[in-house]
Structure formats: C-alpha cells, structure tokens
Write a protein that holds these residues in place. Sequence first.
Motif, PDB file in Angstrom:
ATOM      1  N   SER A   1       0.813  -1.226   0.000  1.00  0.00           N
ATOM      2  CA  SER A   1       0.000   0.000   0.000  1.00  0.00           C
ATOM      3  C   SER A   1       0.842   1.271   0.000  1.00  0.00           C
ATOM      4  N   PRO A   2       1.635   1.510  -1.066  1.00  0.00           N
ATOM      5  CA  PRO A   2       2.460   2.719  -1.090  1.00  0.00           C
ATOM      6  C   PRO A   2       1.671   3.998  -1.334  1.00  0.00           C
ATOM      7  N   SER A   3       0.411   3.888  -1.778  1.00  0.00           N
ATOM      8  CA  SER A   3      -0.440   5.057  -1.977  1.00  0.00           C
ATOM      9  C   SER A   3      -1.846   4.713  -1.509  1.00  0.00           C
ATOM     10  N   SER A   4      -2.686   5.722  -1.373  1.00  0.00           N
ATOM     11  CA  SER A   4      -4.068   5.461  -0.971  1.00  0.00           C
ATOM     12  C   SER A   4      -4.779   4.580  -1.997  1.00  0.00           C
ATOM     13  N   TYR A   5      -4.432   4.730  -3.262  1.00  0.00           N
ATOM     14  CA  TYR A   5      -5.066   3.932  -4.319  1.00  0.00           C
ATOM     15  C   TYR A   5      -4.641   2.469  -4.220  1.00  0.00           C
ATOM     16  N   HIS A   6      -3.382   2.231  -3.902  1.00  0.00           N
ATOM     17  CA  HIS A   6      -2.920   0.867  -3.684  1.00  0.00           C
ATOM     18  C   HIS A   6      -3.538   0.284  -2.420  1.00  0.00           C
ATOM     19  N   ALA A   7      -3.667   1.111  -1.370  1.00  0.00           N
ATOM     20  CA  ALA A   7      -4.287   0.628  -0.135  1.00  0.00           C
ATOM     21  C   ALA A   7      -5.728   0.207  -0.392  1.00  0.00           C
ATOM     22  N   ALA A   8      -6.468   1.019  -1.137  1.00  0.00           N
ATOM     23  CA  ALA A   8      -7.853   0.669  -1.461  1.00  0.00           C
ATOM     24  C   ALA A   8      -7.903  -0.630  -2.264  1.00  0.00           C
ATOM     25  N   ALA A   9      -6.978  -0.790  -3.197  1.00  0.00           N
ATOM     26  CA  ALA A   9      -6.941  -2.004  -4.012  1.00  0.00           C
ATOM     27  C   ALA A   9      -6.591  -3.224  -3.165  1.00  0.00           C
ATOM     28  N   GLU A  10      -5.687  -3.057  -2.193  1.00  0.00           N
ATOM     29  CA  GLU A  10      -5.317  -4.184  -1.335  1.00  0.00           C
ATOM     30  C   GLU A  10      -6.461  -4.560  -0.400  1.00  0.00           C
ATOM     31  N   VAL A  11      -7.164  -3.567   0.137  1.00  0.00           N
ATOM     32  CA  VAL A  11      -8.352  -3.857   0.944  1.00  0.00           C
ATOM     33  C   VAL A  11      -9.363  -4.626   0.111  1.00  0.00           C
ATOM     34  N   ALA A  12      -9.605  -4.153  -1.124  1.00  0.00           N
ATOM     35  CA  ALA A  12     -10.564  -4.821  -2.007  1.00  0.00           C
ATOM     36  C   ALA A  12     -10.135  -6.254  -2.298  1.00  0.00           C
TER      37      ALA A  12
ATOM     38  N   LEU B   1      14.656  13.087   3.895  1.00  0.00           N
ATOM     39  CA  LEU B   1      15.945  13.303   3.254  1.00  0.00           C
ATOM     40  C   LEU B   1      16.759  12.014   3.206  1.00  0.00           C
ATOM     41  N   ASP B   2      17.502  11.861   2.127  1.00  0.00           N
ATOM     42  CA  ASP B   2      18.474  10.772   1.991  1.00  0.00           C
ATOM     43  C   ASP B   2      17.844   9.390   2.200  1.00  0.00           C
ATOM     44  N   ARG B   3      16.661   9.204   1.644  1.00  0.00           N
ATOM     45  CA  ARG B   3      15.996   7.912   1.637  1.00  0.00           C
ATOM     46  C   ARG B   3      15.678   7.531   0.194  1.00  0.00           C
ATOM     47  N   GLU B   4      15.700   6.234  -0.075  1.00  0.00           N
ATOM     48  CA  GLU B   4      15.302   5.779  -1.397  1.00  0.00           C
ATOM     49  C   GLU B   4      13.767   5.730  -1.437  1.00  0.00           C
ATOM     50  N   LEU B   5      13.197   6.552  -2.288  1.00  0.00           N
ATOM     51  CA  LEU B   5      11.753   6.695  -2.378  1.00  0.00           C
ATOM     52  C   LEU B   5      11.240   6.082  -3.674  1.00  0.00           C
ATOM     53  N   GLU B   6       9.949   5.787  -3.694  1.00  0.00           N
ATOM     54  CA  GLU B   6       9.310   5.357  -4.934  1.00  0.00           C
ATOM     55  C   GLU B   6       8.156   6.288  -5.262  1.00  0.00           C
ATOM     56  N   LEU B   7       7.749   6.249  -6.510  1.00  0.00           N
ATOM     57  CA  LEU B   7       6.531   6.905  -6.950  1.00  0.00           C
ATOM     58  C   LEU B   7       5.443   5.844  -7.063  1.00  0.00           C
ATOM     59  N   ALA B   8       4.254   6.181  -6.562  1.00  0.00           N
ATOM     60  CA  ALA B   8       3.156   5.211  -6.577  1.00  0.00           C
ATOM     61  C   ALA B   8       1.829   5.951  -6.650  1.00  0.00           C
ATOM     62  N   GLY B   9       0.880   5.360  -7.345  1.00  0.00           N
ATOM     63  CA  GLY B   9      -0.441   5.971  -7.445  1.00  0.00           C
ATOM     64  C   GLY B   9      -1.166   5.450  -8.668  1.00  0.00           C
TER      65      GLY B   9
ATOM     66  N   ARG C   1       3.646   1.636  -9.628  1.00  0.00           N
ATOM     67  CA  ARG C   1       4.662   1.955  -8.612  1.00  0.00           C
ATOM     68  C   ARG C   1       6.035   1.656  -9.211  1.00  0.00           C
ATOM     69  N   THR C   2       7.011   2.444  -8.805  1.00  0.00           N
ATOM     70  CA  THR C   2       8.321   2.333  -9.426  1.00  0.00           C
ATOM     71  C   THR C   2       9.296   1.448  -8.675  1.00  0.00           C
ATOM     72  N   GLY C   3       9.070   1.219  -7.363  1.00  0.00           N
ATOM     73  CA  GLY C   3      10.153   0.704  -6.552  1.00  0.00           C
ATOM     74  C   GLY C   3      11.164   1.817  -6.325  1.00  0.00           C
ATOM     75  N   PRO C   4      12.307   1.537  -5.681  1.00  0.00           N
ATOM     76  CA  PRO C   4      13.281   2.600  -5.373  1.00  0.00           C
ATOM     77  C   PRO C   4      13.662   3.382  -6.623  1.00  0.00           C
ATOM     78  N   PHE C   5      13.475   4.707  -6.582  1.00  0.00           N
ATOM     79  CA  PHE C   5      13.641   5.484  -7.805  1.00  0.00           C
ATOM     80  C   PHE C   5      14.123   6.906  -7.539  1.00  0.00           C
ATOM     81  N   LEU C   6      13.829   7.451  -6.366  1.00  0.00           N
ATOM     82  CA  LEU C   6      14.087   8.864  -6.085  1.00  0.00           C
ATOM     83  C   LEU C   6      14.842   9.030  -4.773  1.00  0.00           C
ATOM     84  N   ARG C   7      15.418  10.219  -4.616  1.00  0.00           N
ATOM     85  CA  ARG C   7      16.086  10.554  -3.349  1.00  0.00           C
ATOM     86  C   ARG C   7      16.131  12.070  -3.212  1.00  0.00           C
TER      87      ARG C   7
END
Length: 428
Positions: free
Chosen positions: A18-29, A118-126, A139-145
């Motif tokens: 659930s990296p985003s609210s949309y993923h969380a809703a999909a996982e609940v479903a 700061l200084d964390r490996e982030l992903e984009l998700a939605g 979702r991208t997986g680790p992609f940003l910092r």
Amino acid sequence: MDAAPAYIDDFARFISASPSSYHAAAEVARRLEAHGFTRLSESEPWTAEPGGRFVVRDGAVVAWLQPVGAGPTTPFRVLGAHTDSPGFKLAPKPTIGSHGWLQAGVEVYGGPLLNSWLDRELELAGRLVTRDGTEHLVRTGPFLRIPQLAVHLDREVNNGLVLDRQRHLNPVFGVGDVAQADLVAHLAGLAGVAAADVAGYDILTADTAPPARFGLDNALFAAGRMDNLSAVHAGLCALIAAASAPDIVDSNISVLAAFDHEELGSQSRSGASGPLLDDILTRIAAGLGASVAQRLQAYAESWCLSADAGHAVHPNYPERHDPANMPILGGGPLLKINANQRYATDAVGAALWARTCQQAGVDYQEFVSNNTVPCGSTIGPLTATRLGIRTVDVGVALLSMHSARELCHVNDPAALSSAIRAFFSPAA
C-alpha cells in the motif's frame, strides 16, 4: 499477546502492498474479495441480501457486513480510518532539473516531517488515468532521493535545519538532459500503457525501506504510513473476522469506512467531509426498506470508532506531553480526548470504549494533548457532525508521527484490531 507476531507480519505485508491510498484501497478490495465480500458499483442497483459488500471510490473503501435479520432500524457500527499519509505528490510538468541532474517536481502533500524524507530511497506510486477514463495503478520501486546538503557546505546545519519547500525538496532520479527525460513516459511504461494516452495522474512518494521489527525482544516495529494504515488494517482484519463467524446474526451492521484525503482536511468526494459514508449508509438503509425517519432511528443507536494514530510519550521531549497523561508503547490502544472537540470522544463514548476493551481483553490508555501544544484532529468530529452518530476517537500510539518512518509496539496494532472486533459484535 500470542497473536501479535503473526498479526504484525501481516500488517507489514499490508503496508508493503500500500504505497499510496489507491494501492491501499486495491489491497483492501483484494483481501475482501478473497474472503467472500462482493464488490458493488455505485452506478448500479444493489441487492439487500445478508453478507459482505464493499465499494471503492478512488482511494477510499467502504465495506460492510449485513447480518441475517437486519431491518429498517438496525443500527450501524462504523470503524472510520483513512488510507492516505503525508509525503509529496508529483506536480504537473513533473520532469525538471538543472546542472546535469534529473529531478521530479513535487508538491508537499499534507504535513510530513520534512527532514525525515531526506536521503531515503523513495518510490513513486499511485494511479495513471488514460484518455478513455481507465485507471492504472503503478509503482516504481526505489527510484528517487531527496539529497541533503553536506555538512561541509553548511557548517551550521546541526544548529537548525531549514528546508525551503519549493527549492530544497525536489528529489533526484538521475543525471542527463531534462529535455530527453520524461517521468510520465517512464510511469506509463511500467503500467503497460502508451505515454500519449495518459491524460491525468495522482502519483505520490513512499519510502521503500521495508517494515522491520527490532529492539529488545523484537518488540518495536518501524514502517512508513502507519498513520493511518494501522487503523485501516485493524478494521479490515476485524471485519473479515466478523464475516468468518459461523452464523452472521448480529444486532448491528458492521462497517469499515477507509477514507482518503484526511491529511488534507478530508474535503473531497472520497474524504470524510464528503458524502461517501452517508451515501453508502443511506443506500443500505433503503435496501432494508427504511424510511427517512427509520434511518434516523438507526443513526440514533449507531456508533463510530474514529481510529487514527496518536502520540506516545517521547523520552527525549517529555515536556511536550500532558504531565498526567503520557501513553507508552505497548500499553494498549489509545482513547483520544480533547476538551475542544478536536477529538469526538465524550463521557458516553469513553464508557463504550471501556466496555469494548474489557470484552476484547485488552488494556487501553487515555491521550490528551499538552495545553500549550495545539491538538490535531481526525475524521471523528467530521463524521459526528455530518451524520449525528455518536463517535469515539481511538488509535495506536506512535513515535515520529508524520515521519517517513514511524514507530509502534508490536502488540498495539493487534490489540486495536481485537477491540474493533468486539466493537463490531458487542456482548449482550
């Protein structure tokens, strides 16, 4: 609690999905459907048979369990929570950069603890939405910092870090010519759609470090987005457990209402200030043959638990807490109280929570803010105001709320879920 290790492992899987609210809703479903719940469309007629149903509206989910024998005045037991968490949202024209760096243009979403990102490996998700209106989760997986400036270039940084929201928080994702890079095209490729077909997107950042247990006896649990996936997961598990009972014969209609956009004030069609919950409850009542007066009768006997995270006492900043009310990790879920109704709990609600926790066999602790520290709020007062349903504010105690990575005790989320299960099926 004997069940806590297995529960926290499942909670970790839920967070990771659930990296985003949309993923969380999909996982609940996904989980609801796996346990026999039926997904309904808001644009189609509904049947009124007993059993489990749910509706997804954008990043929100409302699910309910209608018992055998429910009638026009059967009250509701609602567990309210939210699927979104603070962070950053991808802006229009998202591919920016300078001096050889490729960066993502972002807006601050909600009230994140900025330095924690700061200084964390982030992903984009939605979600991406193509021109035909179809939604595609991505979702991208680790992609940003978001890189911090080295101490050698700011010798005073340890005396006070000041981050400009416009200049200092755009994450890097590569090097090269900005004109040759296209973040939306990258996301489209991951989603399996043509970049030219993408007409809109709701894309947020998430920390990619996996949830982890640690500390003495592995009693501590760290993860992102526990505010407020802790309550979404607890309510989901409680509703599934209620549906798994041998005979679904109860005096209430159990409801999980997981809203979106709480971190922004809840004023959206999928937020708690919007019509979502009222729409669903009205349609359920109508299916049971309720008149307006009978639906209001049902509301008069209904309850809502507004479950959201609260603050555990911080050992390095005890003066920021009320001196007589300092919740500890592992002390059980919180009963959240505020004299100015930033939380909706009153004396009648406190008594309900005491009975509920006694039935569940879990301890609880009271939380109230220090008078000199402004109190946040929840969906609780919003739900009470919109529907007139008695509402109680509760939740799991955290350290580092709104950090990219928050902290709780492994026993507390399971205890909250047990209490919600008792709330859904109160003892006679």
